[in-house]
Design a protein around this motif. Sequence first.
Motif, PDB file in Angstrom:
ATOM      1  N   HIS A   4      41.406  59.192  30.065  1.00  0.00           N
ATOM      2  CA  HIS A   4      40.142  59.087  29.342  1.00  0.00           C
ATOM      3  C   HIS A   4      40.080  57.847  28.445  1.00  0.00           C
ATOM      4  CE1 HIS A   4      42.269  61.744  26.306  1.00  0.00           C
ATOM      5  NE2 HIS A   4      41.722  60.880  25.483  1.00  0.00           N
ATOM      6  N   TYR A   5      41.174  57.100  28.336  1.00  0.00           N
ATOM      7  CA  TYR A   5      41.142  55.821  27.639  1.00  0.00           C
ATOM      8  C   TYR A   5      40.797  54.666  28.584  1.00  0.00           C
ATOM      9  CZ  TYR A   5      43.416  58.180  23.716  1.00  0.00           C
ATOM     10  OH  TYR A   5      43.708  59.023  22.671  1.00  0.00           O
ATOM     11  N   TYR A   6      40.730  54.964  29.875  1.00  0.00           N
ATOM     12  CA  TYR A   6      40.533  53.956  30.898  1.00  0.00           C
ATOM     13  C   TYR A   6      39.132  54.057  31.506  1.00  0.00           C
ATOM     14  CZ  TYR A   6      45.647  53.251  31.185  1.00  0.00           C
ATOM     15  OH  TYR A   6      46.957  52.956  30.924  1.00  0.00           O
ATOM     16  N   ALA A   7      38.616  52.930  31.964  1.00  0.00           N
ATOM     17  CA  ALA A   7      37.494  52.974  32.888  1.00  0.00           C
ATOM     18  C   ALA A   7      38.054  53.428  34.241  1.00  0.00           C
ATOM     19  CB  ALA A   7      36.829  51.621  33.014  1.00  0.00           C
ATOM     20  N   MET A   8      37.352  54.364  34.870  1.00  0.00           N
ATOM     21  CA  MET A   8      37.790  54.910  36.148  1.00  0.00           C
ATOM     22  C   MET A   8      36.702  54.672  37.185  1.00  0.00           C
ATOM     23  SD  MET A   8      40.767  56.287  35.461  1.00  0.00           S
ATOM     24  CE  MET A   8      41.024  57.334  36.897  1.00  0.00           C
ATOM     25  N   ALA A   9      37.115  54.457  38.418  1.00  0.00           N
ATOM     26  CA  ALA A   9      36.135  54.134  39.448  1.00  0.00           C
ATOM     27  C   ALA A   9      36.517  54.729  40.789  1.00  0.00           C
ATOM     28  CB  ALA A   9      35.992  52.622  39.589  1.00  0.00           C
ATOM     29  N   TRP A  10      35.508  54.827  41.637  1.00  0.00           N
ATOM     30  CA  TRP A  10      35.697  55.163  43.041  1.00  0.00           C
ATOM     31  C   TRP A  10      35.261  53.963  43.883  1.00  0.00           C
ATOM     32  CZ3 TRP A  10      38.082  59.404  44.995  1.00  0.00           C
ATOM     33  CH2 TRP A  10      38.277  60.503  44.137  1.00  0.00           C
ATOM     34  N   PHE A  11      36.090  53.654  44.859  1.00  0.00           N
ATOM     35  CA  PHE A  11      35.783  52.651  45.869  1.00  0.00           C
ATOM     36  C   PHE A  11      35.845  53.327  47.233  1.00  0.00           C
ATOM     37  CE2 PHE A  11      35.971  48.380  43.871  1.00  0.00           C
ATOM     38  CZ  PHE A  11      36.329  48.740  42.583  1.00  0.00           C
ATOM     39  N   ARG A  12      35.317  52.638  48.226  1.00  0.00           N
ATOM     40  CA  ARG A  12      35.454  53.141  49.594  1.00  0.00           C
ATOM     41  C   ARG A  12      35.619  51.967  50.550  1.00  0.00           C
ATOM     42  NH1 ARG A  12      29.296  55.425  50.796  1.00  0.00           N
ATOM     43  NH2 ARG A  12      28.276  53.387  51.035  1.00  0.00           N
ATOM     44  N   SER A  20      42.762  49.294  32.914  1.00  0.00           N
ATOM     45  CA  SER A  20      43.345  49.421  31.583  1.00  0.00           C
ATOM     46  C   SER A  20      42.473  48.736  30.530  1.00  0.00           C
ATOM     47  CB  SER A  20      44.767  48.853  31.559  1.00  0.00           C
ATOM     48  OG  SER A  20      44.771  47.518  31.998  1.00  0.00           O
ATOM     49  N   VAL A  21      41.167  48.877  30.711  1.00  0.00           N
ATOM     50  CA  VAL A  21      40.150  48.435  29.762  1.00  0.00           C
ATOM     51  C   VAL A  21      39.151  49.584  29.711  1.00  0.00           C
ATOM     52  CG1 VAL A  21      38.333  46.754  29.294  1.00  0.00           C
ATOM     53  CG2 VAL A  21      40.482  46.010  30.355  1.00  0.00           C
ATOM     54  N   ALA A  22      38.573  49.837  28.556  1.00  0.00           N
ATOM     55  CA  ALA A  22      37.740  51.024  28.393  1.00  0.00           C
ATOM     56  C   ALA A  22      36.390  50.935  29.088  1.00  0.00           C
ATOM     57  CB  ALA A  22      37.532  51.307  26.909  1.00  0.00           C
ATOM     58  N   VAL A  23      35.924  49.720  29.334  1.00  0.00           N
ATOM     59  CA  VAL A  23      34.560  49.537  29.830  1.00  0.00           C
ATOM     60  C   VAL A  23      34.576  49.111  31.292  1.00  0.00           C
ATOM     61  CG1 VAL A  23      32.400  48.271  29.482  1.00  0.00           C
ATOM     62  CG2 VAL A  23      33.816  48.889  27.510  1.00  0.00           C
ATOM     63  N   CYS A  24      33.634  49.643  32.051  1.00  0.00           N
ATOM     64  CA  CYS A  24      33.520  49.245  33.448  1.00  0.00           C
ATOM     65  C   CYS A  24      33.175  47.764  33.546  1.00  0.00           C
ATOM     66  CB  CYS A  24      32.426  50.067  34.149  1.00  0.00           C
ATOM     67  SG  CYS A  24      32.820  51.802  34.369  1.00  0.00           S
ATOM     68  N   PRO A  25      33.696  47.072  34.540  1.00  0.00           N
ATOM     69  CA  PRO A  25      33.379  45.652  34.689  1.00  0.00           C
ATOM     70  C   PRO A  25      31.937  45.463  35.145  1.00  0.00           C
ATOM     71  CG  PRO A  25      34.637  46.415  36.559  1.00  0.00           C
ATOM     72  CD  PRO A  25      34.585  47.554  35.594  1.00  0.00           C
ATOM     73  N   GLN A  26      31.437  44.248  34.930  1.00  0.00           N
ATOM     74  CA  GLN A  26      30.066  43.969  35.357  1.00  0.00           C
ATOM     75  C   GLN A  26      29.947  43.971  36.873  1.00  0.00           C
ATOM     76  OE1 GLN A  26      28.975  40.281  33.373  1.00  0.00           O
ATOM     77  NE2 GLN A  26      28.087  41.406  31.663  1.00  0.00           N
ATOM     78  N   ARG A  27      30.999  43.562  37.538  1.00  0.00           N
ATOM     79  CA  ARG A  27      31.016  43.564  38.998  1.00  0.00           C
ATOM     80  C   ARG A  27      32.145  44.450  39.488  1.00  0.00           C
ATOM     81  NH1 ARG A  27      31.401  37.628  41.043  1.00  0.00           N
ATOM     82  NH2 ARG A  27      31.090  38.695  43.038  1.00  0.00           N
ATOM     83  N   SER A  28      31.891  45.150  40.581  1.00  0.00           N
ATOM     84  CA  SER A  28      32.868  46.100  41.123  1.00  0.00           C
ATOM     85  C   SER A  28      33.917  45.374  41.952  1.00  0.00           C
ATOM     86  CB  SER A  28      32.158  47.157  41.978  1.00  0.00           C
ATOM     87  OG  SER A  28      31.259  47.906  41.205  1.00  0.00           O
ATOM     88  N   LEU A  29      34.756  44.617  41.270  1.00  0.00           N
ATOM     89  CA  LEU A  29      35.807  43.869  41.948  1.00  0.00           C
ATOM     90  C   LEU A  29      37.103  44.676  41.962  1.00  0.00           C
ATOM     91  CD1 LEU A  29      35.168  40.361  40.390  1.00  0.00           C
ATOM     92  CD2 LEU A  29      34.378  41.218  42.603  1.00  0.00           C
ATOM     93  N   THR A  30      37.753  44.706  43.099  1.00  0.00           N
ATOM     94  CA  THR A  30      39.017  45.444  43.176  1.00  0.00           C
ATOM     95  C   THR A  30      40.052  44.849  42.237  1.00  0.00           C
ATOM     96  OG1 THR A  30      39.735  44.091  45.045  1.00  0.00           O
ATOM     97  CG2 THR A  30      38.594  46.155  45.563  1.00  0.00           C
ATOM     98  N   THR A  31      39.950  43.549  41.974  1.00  0.00           N
ATOM     99  CA  THR A  31      40.929  42.888  41.106  1.00  0.00           C
ATOM    100  C   THR A  31      40.795  43.310  39.651  1.00  0.00           C
ATOM    101  OG1 THR A  31      39.407  41.014  40.987  1.00  0.00           O
ATOM    102  CG2 THR A  31      41.204  40.874  42.580  1.00  0.00           C
ATOM    103  N   ALA A  32      39.718  43.994  39.314  1.00  0.00           N
ATOM    104  CA  ALA A  32      39.523  44.439  37.926  1.00  0.00           C
ATOM    105  C   ALA A  32      40.294  45.711  37.611  1.00  0.00           C
ATOM    106  CB  ALA A  32      38.036  44.653  37.663  1.00  0.00           C
ATOM    107  N   TYR A  33      40.915  46.312  38.612  1.00  0.00           N
ATOM    108  CA  TYR A  33      41.580  47.598  38.444  1.00  0.00           C
ATOM    109  C   TYR A  33      43.083  47.471  38.646  1.00  0.00           C
ATOM    110  CZ  TYR A  33      36.905  49.423  38.295  1.00  0.00           C
ATOM    111  OH  TYR A  33      35.608  49.667  37.926  1.00  0.00           O
ATOM    112  N   ASP A  34      43.827  48.247  37.845  1.00  0.00           N
ATOM    113  CA  ASP A  34      45.279  48.110  37.786  1.00  0.00           C
ATOM    114  C   ASP A  34      46.040  49.182  38.555  1.00  0.00           C
ATOM    115  OD1 ASP A  34      44.187  47.669  34.586  1.00  0.00           O
ATOM    116  OD2 ASP A  34      45.110  45.985  35.655  1.00  0.00           O
ATOM    117  N   ILE A  35      45.447  50.360  38.679  1.00  0.00           N
ATOM    118  CA  ILE A  35      46.141  51.490  39.303  1.00  0.00           C
ATOM    119  C   ILE A  35      45.247  52.027  40.414  1.00  0.00           C
ATOM    120  CG2 ILE A  35      47.271  53.723  38.896  1.00  0.00           C
ATOM    121  CD1 ILE A  35      47.136  52.992  35.860  1.00  0.00           C
ATOM    122  N   TRP A  36      45.852  52.283  41.568  1.00  0.00           N
ATOM    123  CA  TRP A  36      45.104  52.760  42.730  1.00  0.00           C
ATOM    124  C   TRP A  36      45.763  53.993  43.342  1.00  0.00           C
ATOM    125  CZ3 TRP A  36      40.574  50.688  44.657  1.00  0.00           C
ATOM    126  CH2 TRP A  36      40.158  49.478  44.080  1.00  0.00           C
TER     127      TRP A  36
END
Length: 120
Positions: A30-38, A94-110
């Motif tokens: 809950h300290y992280y921005a979390m996302a779903w990709f496909r 590992s940043v609280a806010v979602c990025p402006q663009r849904s880039l895979t490189t913006a995420y640290d854990i998959w």
Amino acid sequence: QLQLVESGGGLVQPGGSLRLSCAASGFTSHYYAMAWFRQAPGKEREGVSCISAGADSVKGRFTISRDNVKNTVYLQMNSLKPEDTAVYYCAARSVAVCPQRSLTTAYDIWGKGTQVTVSS
């Protein structure tokens, strides 16, 4: 060990619904921005939805939500179409806010992904 494990995928008919789950371990999601990709066969991985830290849910075509007690993020998918067929991945940033663009490189854990197939 920081880990994400997806579940809930499967075969569903067009117009049906699925709820995907992403269980986090080794960190407090809950300290992280979390996302779903496909990622569909032969296509690039694309962002589906993102939820920033502090938010309970974000509604769009699909709704992303989180349960901080369970350290789990969900993706509720309704009115599914054949073109929604893909492997769905959960990701943590590992940043609280979602990025402006849904880039895979913006995420640290998959996570390793869960297959969703929409077919009659």
